[in-house]
Design an enzyme around this catalytic site. Sequence first.
Site, PDB file in Angstrom:
ATOM      1  N   ASP A   1       0.883  -1.294   0.222  1.00 56.50           N
ATOM      2  CA  ASP A   1       0.054   0.008   0.107  1.00 56.50           C
ATOM      3  C   ASP A   1       0.824   1.193  -0.190  1.00 56.50           C
ATOM      4  O   ASP A   1       0.717   2.301  -0.539  1.00 56.50           O
ATOM      5  CB  ASP A   1      -0.966   0.034   1.274  1.00 56.50           C
ATOM      6  CG  ASP A   1      -2.063   0.684   0.960  1.00 56.50           C
ATOM      7  OD1 ASP A   1      -2.268   1.712  -0.008  1.00 56.50           O
ATOM      8  OD2 ASP A   1      -3.241   0.497   1.698  1.00 56.50           O
TER       9      ASP A   1
ATOM     10  N   CYS B   1      -3.744   5.285  -2.370  1.00 53.01           N
ATOM     11  CA  CYS B   1      -4.487   4.404  -3.574  1.00 53.01           C
ATOM     12  C   CYS B   1      -4.499   5.174  -4.644  1.00 53.01           C
ATOM     13  O   CYS B   1      -5.031   6.360  -4.751  1.00 53.01           O
ATOM     14  CB  CYS B   1      -5.635   3.840  -3.262  1.00 53.01           C
ATOM     15  SG  CYS B   1      -6.330   3.030  -4.501  1.00 53.01           S
TER      16      CYS B   1
ATOM     17  N   ASN C   1      -1.188   5.477   5.167  1.00 51.50           N
ATOM     18  CA  ASN C   1      -1.802   4.565   5.871  1.00 51.50           C
ATOM     19  C   ASN C   1      -1.608   5.027   7.557  1.00 51.50           C
ATOM     20  O   ASN C   1      -0.373   5.584   7.708  1.00 51.50           O
ATOM     21  CB  ASN C   1      -1.295   3.203   6.075  1.00 51.50           C
ATOM     22  CG  ASN C   1      -1.611   2.406   4.600  1.00 51.50           C
ATOM     23  OD1 ASN C   1      -1.367   2.675   3.703  1.00 51.50           O
ATOM     24  ND2 ASN C   1      -2.795   1.439   4.836  1.00 51.50           N
TER      25      ASN C   1
HETATM   26  P1  HMG Z   1      -9.134  -4.960 -16.845  1.00 52.03           P
HETATM   27  O1  HMG Z   1      -8.493  -4.225 -18.041  1.00 52.03           O
HETATM   28  O2  HMG Z   1     -10.620  -5.010 -16.943  1.00 52.03           O
HETATM   29  O3  HMG Z   1      -8.761  -6.646 -17.243  1.00 52.03           O
HETATM   30  O4  HMG Z   1      -8.504  -4.750 -15.532  1.00 52.03           O
HETATM   31  P2  HMG Z   1      -9.226  -7.523 -18.116  1.00 52.03           P
HETATM   32  O5  HMG Z   1      -9.797  -8.443 -17.373  1.00 52.03           O
HETATM   33  O6  HMG Z   1     -10.198  -7.105 -19.178  1.00 52.03           O
HETATM   34  O7  HMG Z   1      -7.760  -8.072 -19.190  1.00 52.03           O
HETATM   35  C1  HMG Z   1      -7.500  -7.355 -20.066  1.00 52.03           C
HETATM   36  C2  HMG Z   1      -5.796  -7.693 -20.355  1.00 52.03           C
HETATM   37  O8  HMG Z   1      -4.982  -7.519 -18.891  1.00 52.03           O
HETATM   38  C3  HMG Z   1      -5.562  -8.972 -20.474  1.00 52.03           C
HETATM   39  O9  HMG Z   1      -4.654  -9.303 -21.413  1.00 52.03           O
HETATM   40  C4  HMG Z   1      -5.272  -9.781 -19.371  1.00 52.03           C
HETATM   41  O10 HMG Z   1      -4.615 -11.066 -19.375  1.00 52.03           O
HETATM   42  C5  HMG Z   1      -4.406  -8.574 -18.700  1.00 52.03           C
HETATM   43  P3  HMG Z   1      -4.713  -9.338 -23.107  1.00 52.03           P
HETATM   44  O11 HMG Z   1      -5.587 -10.608 -23.291  1.00 52.03           O
HETATM   45  O12 HMG Z   1      -5.174  -7.971 -23.409  1.00 52.03           O
HETATM   46  O13 HMG Z   1      -3.246  -9.273 -23.461  1.00 52.03           O
HETATM   47  N1  HMG Z   1      -4.449  -8.752 -17.134  1.00 52.03           N
HETATM   48  C6  HMG Z   1      -3.292  -8.836 -16.476  1.00 52.03           C
HETATM   49  N2  HMG Z   1      -2.161  -9.095 -16.391  1.00 52.03           N
HETATM   50  C7  HMG Z   1      -1.367  -8.939 -15.384  1.00 52.03           C
HETATM   51  N3  HMG Z   1      -1.943  -9.195 -14.160  1.00 52.03           N
HETATM   52  C8  HMG Z   1      -3.143  -9.246 -14.021  1.00 52.03           C
HETATM   53  C9  HMG Z   1      -4.109  -9.135 -15.169  1.00 52.03           C
HETATM   54  N4  HMG Z   1      -5.300  -9.200 -15.026  1.00 52.03           N
HETATM   55  C10 HMG Z   1      -5.744  -8.946 -16.444  1.00 52.03           C
HETATM   56  N5  HMG Z   1      -3.611  -9.480 -12.586  1.00 52.03           N
HETATM   57  C11 HMG Z   1      -8.001  -5.420 -13.463  1.00 52.03           C
HETATM   58  C12 HMG Z   1      -8.937  -5.250 -14.392  1.00 52.03           C
HETATM   59  C13 HMG Z   1      -8.639  -5.796 -12.001  1.00 52.03           C
HETATM   60  C14 HMG Z   1      -6.711  -6.318 -14.008  1.00 52.03           C
HETATM   61  C15 HMG Z   1      -7.512  -3.710 -13.006  1.00 52.03           C
HETATM   62  O14 HMG Z   1      -8.637  -3.306 -13.014  1.00 52.03           O
HETATM   63  C16 HMG Z   1      -6.282  -3.716 -12.179  1.00 52.03           C
HETATM   64  O15 HMG Z   1      -5.125  -4.301 -12.345  1.00 52.03           O
HETATM   65  N6  HMG Z   1      -6.764  -3.142 -11.160  1.00 52.03           N
HETATM   66  C17 HMG Z   1      -5.660  -3.200  -9.859  1.00 52.03           C
HETATM   67  C18 HMG Z   1      -6.099  -1.517  -9.127  1.00 52.03           C
HETATM   68  C19 HMG Z   1      -5.296  -1.543  -7.963  1.00 52.03           C
HETATM   69  O16 HMG Z   1      -4.149  -2.233  -7.702  1.00 52.03           O
HETATM   70  N7  HMG Z   1      -5.406  -0.798  -7.028  1.00 52.03           N
HETATM   71  C20 HMG Z   1      -4.651  -0.533  -5.821  1.00 52.03           C
HETATM   72  C21 HMG Z   1      -4.941  -1.777  -4.908  1.00 52.03           C
HETATM   73  S1  HMG Z   1      -6.436  -1.499  -3.768  1.00 52.03           S
HETATM   74  C22 HMG Z   1      -6.099  -0.561  -2.296  1.00 52.03           C
HETATM   75  O17 HMG Z   1      -5.231   0.045  -2.599  1.00 52.03           O
HETATM   76  C23 HMG Z   1      -7.165  -0.517  -1.316  1.00 52.03           C
HETATM   77  C24 HMG Z   1      -6.673  -1.479  -0.224  1.00 52.03           C
HETATM   78  O18 HMG Z   1      -5.604  -0.757   0.401  1.00 52.03           O
HETATM   79  C25 HMG Z   1      -7.707  -1.155   1.061  1.00 52.03           C
HETATM   80  C26 HMG Z   1      -8.286   0.162   1.174  1.00 52.03           C
HETATM   81  O19 HMG Z   1      -7.253   1.254   1.427  1.00 52.03           O
HETATM   82  O20 HMG Z   1      -9.524   0.429   1.181  1.00 52.03           O
HETATM   83  C27 HMG Z   1      -6.639  -2.964  -0.473  1.00 52.03           C
HETATM   84 MG    MG Z   2      -5.312   0.991   1.587  1.00 51.66          MG
END
Ligand code: HMG
Ligand code: MG
Length: 315
Positions: free
Chosen positions: A27, A250, A259
Amino acid sequence: MSTTLPAVHRAPALPERVTIYEVGPRDGLQNEKAIVPVHVKAEFIARLEAAGLPVVEATSFVHPRWVPQLADAEELLTIVDHRGTMPVLVPNERGLDRALEAGVRHVAIFGSATETFAQRNLNRSWDEQFAMFEPTVKRALAEGADVRAYVSMCFGDPWEGAVDLQRVVDSGRRLLDLGCYQLSLGDTIGVGTAGHVTALLDAFNAAGVPDDLLAVHFHDTYGQALANAHAALEHGITTYDASAGGLGGCPYAKSATGNLATEDLVWMLRGLGVETGVDLDALVATSVWMAGELGRPSPSAVVRALGSSVEPGGD
Ligand code: HMG
Ligand code: MG
């Protein structure tokens, strides 16, 4: 070596011991403007483990275009020592494949209580996020991994405003029902206050989710994170997410800042006589060293107070 420690006054009703779930490397570093070199990340994790943190969330297997700061997840896991408990975030089956391939056996999915943040953070609707998580959790469990769940925007959402308690409980229950062992309640933008924490925990308990399935994850945007942790402690929560030096945020919620700082939490818990197993001097030295690597001082009050009396160490 620091010599200053708080006097201990133990309140018998509080838990004797709590687990700190350290999220700094994930994070914290996901929100840094500069990409931190992979060997610095590995040293950060090793130092946190050496300071006694029992769980250190290492990185995320998300799409590298979405979070370029953590695009080196595979490389990082080839150079860190895997002895400790080192979970990683996975949003979907593709992320899980990558994590399993890297030898990971502790993963965390991350859902949203609100529609807008589900769209912005996961490119899915609120409902669709569960369809993405379901096969991910099922397969992780079948592969022998354990799965934690986060639910974000539990206390307010920058686009939707107030978030209904029942909506948070419904989101959390759906994530737990997938087979997750713990639900971490995220105040992603740090707007929660102590009474709200108590009300949300009560609402989970009333819905049949006991405190021992819950963790809390506070961001400190409005300076409430420590007060909120105290409210959770009085409620009986025994797992606290925190980030060394107060790093964090984030990239998909611009109003999210750092955090709860692990040092500030440890200081408070020490004074309350609640065990954490954490060596505060080693932790402060780690955050002082990391602040040097990042080129700016830590926002943690305890790091600022004790930082001048520790040797940062490091390569
Ligand atoms: P998307 O664009 O909808 O993905 O993203 P998709 O499912 O349509 O796939 C598109 C392409 O991406 C495909 O490749 C997949 O294989 C590839 P292509 O066939 O076009 O060559 N792909 C990936 N490649 C590598 N690793 C993967 C992956 N998934 C798909 N995992 C997705 C959807 C969920 C992947 C995207 O929205 C994403 O990565 N989001 C992450 C955002 C993030 O990390 N945010 C921060 C963390 S959350 C947070 O901080 C909150 C927390 O701390 C708690 C709080 O504070 O409340 C936890
Ligand atoms: Mg967080």
